[in-house]
Design a protein around this motif. Structure first.
Motif, PDB file in Angstrom:
ATOM      1  N   GLN B  57       0.822  -1.201  -0.032  1.00 13.40           N
ATOM      2  CA  GLN B  57       0.026   0.044   0.070  1.00 13.40           C
ATOM      3  C   GLN B  57       0.859   1.296  -0.050  1.00 13.40           C
ATOM      4  OE1 GLN B  57      -0.802  -2.802   1.424  1.00 13.40           O
ATOM      5  NE2 GLN B  57      -3.044  -2.955   1.652  1.00 13.40           N
ATOM      6  N   GLY B  58       1.858   1.242   0.675  1.00 15.66           N
ATOM      7  CA  GLY B  58       2.847   2.422   0.626  1.00 15.66           C
ATOM      8  C   GLY B  58       3.401   2.759  -0.712  1.00 15.66           C
ATOM      9  N   GLN B  59       3.524   1.911  -1.488  1.00 17.27           N
ATOM     10  CA  GLN B  59       3.986   2.245  -2.970  1.00 17.27           C
ATOM     11  C   GLN B  59       2.953   2.795  -3.722  1.00 17.27           C
ATOM     12  OE1 GLN B  59       6.583  -0.537  -4.838  1.00 17.27           O
ATOM     13  NE2 GLN B  59       7.725  -0.844  -2.890  1.00 17.27           N
ATOM     14  N   VAL B  60       1.554   2.176  -3.439  1.00 17.59           N
ATOM     15  CA  VAL B  60       0.636   2.715  -4.317  1.00 17.59           C
ATOM     16  C   VAL B  60       0.216   4.058  -3.821  1.00 17.59           C
ATOM     17  CG1 VAL B  60      -2.033   2.469  -4.675  1.00 17.59           C
ATOM     18  CG2 VAL B  60      -0.411   0.368  -4.687  1.00 17.59           C
ATOM     19  N   PHE B  61       0.607   4.316  -2.561  1.00 14.40           N
ATOM     20  CA  PHE B  61       0.280   6.013  -1.901  1.00 14.40           C
ATOM     21  C   PHE B  61       1.368   6.748  -2.637  1.00 14.40           C
ATOM     22  CE2 PHE B  61      -2.394   7.911   0.594  1.00 14.40           C
ATOM     23  CZ  PHE B  61      -2.071   9.065   0.810  1.00 14.40           C
ATOM     24  N   VAL B  62       2.601   6.435  -2.679  1.00 18.20           N
ATOM     25  CA  VAL B  62       3.701   7.051  -3.443  1.00 18.20           C
ATOM     26  C   VAL B  62       3.255   7.344  -5.099  1.00 18.20           C
ATOM     27  CG1 VAL B  62       5.991   6.825  -4.356  1.00 18.20           C
ATOM     28  CG2 VAL B  62       5.354   6.298  -2.097  1.00 18.20           C
ATOM     29  N   PHE B  63       2.640   6.364  -5.541  1.00 15.56           N
ATOM     30  CA  PHE B  63       2.124   6.690  -7.041  1.00 15.56           C
ATOM     31  C   PHE B  63       1.108   7.823  -6.885  1.00 15.56           C
ATOM     32  CE2 PHE B  63       0.772   5.260 -11.198  1.00 15.56           C
ATOM     33  CZ  PHE B  63      -0.330   5.496 -11.250  1.00 15.56           C
TER      34      PHE B  63
END
Lengths: 164, 100
Positions: B57-63
Motif C-alpha cells: 500500500q505504501g508504494q501505491v500511495f507514493v504513486f
C-alpha cells in the motif's frame, strides 16, 4: 561496509547536497537543477529498496515532466534576477539555529526509534503485484486521479490564457 | 542490509531542509520547489515503510502522491505565471496586496 550500505551513503550524500544547494543557490534555475539531482538520487534510493516501478515513475514523471515544467516557467518568466537575501536579524540569529536544532532533534529521535530493521526485503517488488493492487483495491482513487488531472489541465489552460 | 531507520532519518533531513528552504527563500518559484522537496521526502518515508512492513500500500500511495504533485505543479505554476504577469515581480515580499 556492504555494497548496499555504500550505495546508500553515496546516494544519501548526493540527495542532501542537492537539497542544501537548492537552499543556498541564488538563481532559481540553479535551485531547479539541484532539485533534479535530489530526485534522481531518490530514484536510486527507491531502486536500492526494490521499488523498481516507483523509481521509474519518479524519474519519468517527477524528473521528466514536473521539473521540465519548472524550468520552462523559469525561462518564460525570465526569473533571472538574483534575489538578495538579507535575512532579518531575528531569522539569522534565532530562527536558523532553532530550525537546525529542531532538525537535529528530529533526526535523533527518528534514528533511535526501534524500527523493524530485521525485515529484509526479499528482492525487488513485482510491478504486477503493484498493478493488481492498484486496479483492485485502489481503483476508485485511480479513476479520481484521472479526473483530477483533467481538472488540472483545464485549470492551467484557463488561468494562463491571455485576455484577448 | 540498510536498516529502515537510516532511510527515515534521511527522509526527515530532506523534509527539514525543505521547510528551511520554504521559510528562507523569497522567490516564489523557489518556494514552490521547496514544497516539492518536502513531498519527495515523504515519498521516501512511504517507500521505506512499505518495504519494512512488507505491504504494497505504501508504494501505491507514493504513486498517488506523484500524480497529485504533478497536477498541483501544473496549476500552481499557472497561478505563478498569472501573479508574475499582474504584479511584475516574483519576490514574495512584494506580493502583499491583502495586507492593510
Amino acid at each position: 561496509m556492504t555494497a548496499g550500505l555504500l550505495f546508500f551513503f553515496v546516494l544519501a550524500g548526493v540527495a542532501v547536497t542537492g537539497a542544501v544547494a537548492l537552499i543556498v543557490a541564488r538563481h532559481p534555475i540553479h535551485s531547479a537543477l539541484a532539485l533534479i539531482v535530489v530526485m534522481v538520487a531518490l530514484a536510486g534510493l527507491y531502486l536500492l529498496q526494490g521499488a523498481d516501478f516507483i523509481a521509474a515513475v519518479q524519474i519519468i514523471v517527477y524528473g521528466g515532466a514536473i521539473m521540465v515544467l519548472f524550468v520552462f516557467v523559469i525561462m518564460l518568466l525570465n526569473a533571472g534576477v538574483e534575489e538578495r537575501t538579507n535575512l532579518s536579524r531575528m531569522a539569522r540569529y534565532v530562527g536558523l539555529p532553532l530550525a537546525i536544532f529542531l532538525l537535529l532533534e528530529l533526526v535523533y529521535w527518528v534514528g533511535r526509534a526501534p524500527a523493524a530493521a530485521a525485515v529484509a526485503s526479499p528482492g525487488p517488488v513485482e510491478t504486477r503485484a503493484l498493478a493488481k493492487m492498484l486496479f483492485n483495491e485502489f481503483v476508485f482513487p485511480f479513476e479520481l486521479t484521472s479526473l483530477l488531472i483533467l481538472i488540472a489541465i483545464l485549470g492551467a489552460l484557463v488561468l494562463a490564457k491571455r485576455e484577448s | 542490509m540498510v536498516p529502515a531507520s537510516y532511510y527515515l532519518v534521511l527522509s526527515t533531513v530532506l523534509f527539514g531542509l525543505g521547510v528551511i528552504g520554504f521559510v528562507l527563500k523569497r522567490n516564489i518559484i523557489t518556494i514552490f520547489m521547496a514544497i516539492e522537496l518536502m513531498l519527495n521526502a515523504v515519498n521516501l518515508a512511504f517507500v521505506t515503510a512499505s518495504r519494512s512492513l512488507g505491504q504494497l500500500q505504501g508504494q501505491v500511495f507514493v504513486f498517488f502522491v506523484i500524480v497529485v504533485a504533478a497536477a498541483e505543479a501544473a496549476v500552481g505554476l499557472a497561478i505563478i505565471i498569472l501573479v508574475a504577469r499582474n504584479r511584475q515581480t516574483l519576490n514574495v515580499e512584494h506580493l502583499d496586496l491583502m495586507k492593510h
